[in-house]
Motif scaffolding. Structure first.
Motif, PDB file in Angstrom:
ATOM      1  N   GLN A  69       0.960  -1.295  -0.031  1.00 58.84           N
ATOM      2  CA  GLN A  69      -0.110   0.219   0.000  1.00 58.84           C
ATOM      3  C   GLN A  69       0.950   1.282  -0.137  1.00 58.84           C
ATOM      4  N   LEU A  70       1.749   1.253   0.806  1.00 58.98           N
ATOM      5  CA  LEU A  70       2.821   2.396   0.837  1.00 58.98           C
ATOM      6  C   LEU A  70       3.914   2.380   0.022  1.00 58.98           C
ATOM      7  N   PRO A  72       6.567   3.351  -2.871  1.00 58.49           N
ATOM      8  CA  PRO A  72       6.489   4.612  -3.554  1.00 58.49           C
ATOM      9  C   PRO A  72       6.306   4.465  -4.978  1.00 58.49           C
ATOM     10  N   ASP A  73       6.533   3.544  -5.647  1.00 56.85           N
ATOM     11  CA  ASP A  73       6.152   3.128  -7.043  1.00 56.85           C
ATOM     12  C   ASP A  73       4.629   3.274  -7.289  1.00 56.85           C
ATOM     13  N   LYS A  74       3.909   2.836  -6.259  1.00 56.35           N
ATOM     14  CA  LYS A  74       2.375   2.826  -6.503  1.00 56.35           C
ATOM     15  C   LYS A  74       1.766   4.148  -5.717  1.00 56.35           C
ATOM     16  N   ASN A  75       2.658   5.085  -5.301  1.00 57.41           N
ATOM     17  CA  ASN A  75       2.086   6.333  -4.812  1.00 57.41           C
ATOM     18  C   ASN A  75       3.025   7.539  -5.201  1.00 57.41           C
ATOM     19  N   PRO A  76       2.853   7.582  -6.907  1.00 56.83           N
ATOM     20  CA  PRO A  76       3.924   8.628  -7.135  1.00 56.83           C
ATOM     21  C   PRO A  76       3.440  10.089  -6.995  1.00 56.83           C
ATOM     22  N   GLY A  77       4.168  10.690  -6.360  1.00 58.71           N
ATOM     23  CA  GLY A  77       3.928  12.278  -6.071  1.00 58.71           C
ATOM     24  C   GLY A  77       3.402  12.451  -4.908  1.00 58.71           C
ATOM     25  N   VAL A  78       3.039  11.511  -4.043  1.00 57.60           N
ATOM     26  CA  VAL A  78       2.635  11.486  -2.720  1.00 57.60           C
ATOM     27  C   VAL A  78       3.410  12.203  -1.757  1.00 57.60           C
ATOM     28  N   GLN A  82       7.837   8.418   1.030  1.00 57.84           N
ATOM     29  CA  GLN A  82       9.404   7.630   1.055  1.00 57.84           C
ATOM     30  C   GLN A  82       9.533   7.681   2.621  1.00 57.84           C
ATOM     31  N   GLU A  83       9.399   8.553   3.606  1.00 55.66           N
ATOM     32  CA  GLU A  83       9.582   8.289   5.011  1.00 55.66           C
ATOM     33  C   GLU A  83       8.468   7.383   5.405  1.00 55.66           C
ATOM     34  N   ARG A  84       7.472   7.443   5.152  1.00 56.82           N
ATOM     35  CA  ARG A  84       6.339   6.528   5.650  1.00 56.82           C
ATOM     36  C   ARG A  84       6.751   4.897   5.183  1.00 56.82           C
ATOM     37  N   PHE A  85       7.413   4.681   4.047  1.00 58.44           N
ATOM     38  CA  PHE A  85       7.745   3.323   3.731  1.00 58.44           C
ATOM     39  C   PHE A  85       8.856   3.164   4.409  1.00 58.44           C
TER      40      PHE A  85
END
Length: 321
Positions: A69-70, A72-78, A82-85
């Motif tokens: 879910q977290l 970065p490839d699945k959440n571009p621009g969020v 990166q820090e959450r992952f």
């Protein structure tokens, strides 16, 4: 007194802070960052959506699901993804480690410390009964010493004021020292007052003698010098704990002396009994065994007397009949 309490608080604080390990500080920072990003009260377990009793397999499964879910490839621009992952990986690593999970579970149950929080140091540092007793002993002794110091300052001020009043009464307002001994009266009970009957009652007066620079209290038993040493100074040896130790030590010594005296009396009684037994022996000459001749009895008595006097025993020579 405030300084004593302040330093005592710092000592407890330093002890508590020194108890944290590097891994503990990492958990503190991780918890703070997680609550700042995901909301206050968010825990490692609640974020992974697993119970605190979850097994290692459940944690791994929840981690894989959360990482998808977290990612970065699945959440571009969020923003902040990166820090959450990265934080998710560190949390999963902590819970996968038996020691790391044990440390986190401790803070999960007792509360994670915050520098501006309250009560969290006590959850980490739990003083035992001995530490509490030592702290209370030191605190009460310090308070008692402080009271002694306050009383000493008060008594010292009163002594100096009395000396000044005595010199003032002896030398006059100009306070010029006069030769010779002068007896004066000094008021120790304050100024004059009016009683219920309207009579003027002076304060408590005391007879004093001023002789040069020395001031004495006059009593029928003699003159007693009054100076700064008349005020009892404070001393650690006069605090309750030291006095208690000295009292117990004196009692122990007294009991030891009493036991020694009782033992001495027992020894004396034993010696008396031994002396009584000796007096009944054949060597004393008081009891003669049946069948013994008078010559043998006298010979044995002579040997006993020589032994008591400290002389050397001489071999008796029997005459051939």
């Amino acid at each position: 007194m405030r300084f004593i309490l302040f330093f005592a608080f710092l000592a407890v604080l330093a002890t508590a802070v020194s108890a944290w390990t590097k891994e503990d500080h990492e958990i503190f920072d991780l918890v703070s960052a997680l609550e700042a990003a995901e909301g206050k009260g968010t825990t490692f377990y609640s974020w992974l959506d697993v119970p605190p009793t979850a097994s290692l397999a459940q944690i791994n499964k929840a981690y894989r699901k959360k990482s998808m879910q977290l990612h970065p490839d699945k959440n571009p621009g969020v923003k902040g993804i990166q820090e959450r992952f990265a934080r998710l990986g560190v949390i999963a690593k902590t819970l996968r480690s038996s020691e790391g999970r044990k440390r986190y579970d401790f803070f999960y149950k007792n509360g994670v410390p915050k520098w501006r929080g309250t009560g969290y140091y006590y959850s980490r540092f739990r003083p035992g009964l001995s530490i509490v007793l030592v702290f209370l002993t030191l605190l009460t002794s310090a308070l008692q010493y402080l009271v002694q110091k306050m009383n000493h300052n008060r008594d010292l001020k009163k002594v100096r004021q009395t000396i000044h009043d005595a010199r003032l009464a002896a030398w006059g307002q100009k306070m010029i020292p006069l030769e010779g001994r002068r007896k004066v009266k000094v008021n120790l009970g304050g100024g004059a007052r009016v009683d219920r009957d309207g009579d003027v009652v002076p304060g408590r007066m005391i007879d004093m003698v001023v002789d040069g620079d020395h001031v004495y209290i006059w009593e029928p038993s003699g003159l007693h010098l009054l100076d700064d040493t008349s005020a009892t100074p404070p001393a650690i040896s006069k605090t309750w704990f030291i006095l208690l130790l000295c009292s117990l030590l004196q009692k122990f010594r007294k009991d030891s002396r009493s036991a020694g005296e009782e033992e001495t009396e027992e020894d004396a009684e034993k010696r008396d009994n031994v002396s009584d037994d000796d007096s009944d022996s054949p060597a004393s000459g008081t009891v003669t065994p049946s069948g013994a001749s008078e010559h043998e009895t006298a010979l044995k008595a002579g040997r006993a007397q020589a032994t008591i006097a400290g002389g050397r025993r001489r071999k008796a020579v029997r005459k051939r009949g």
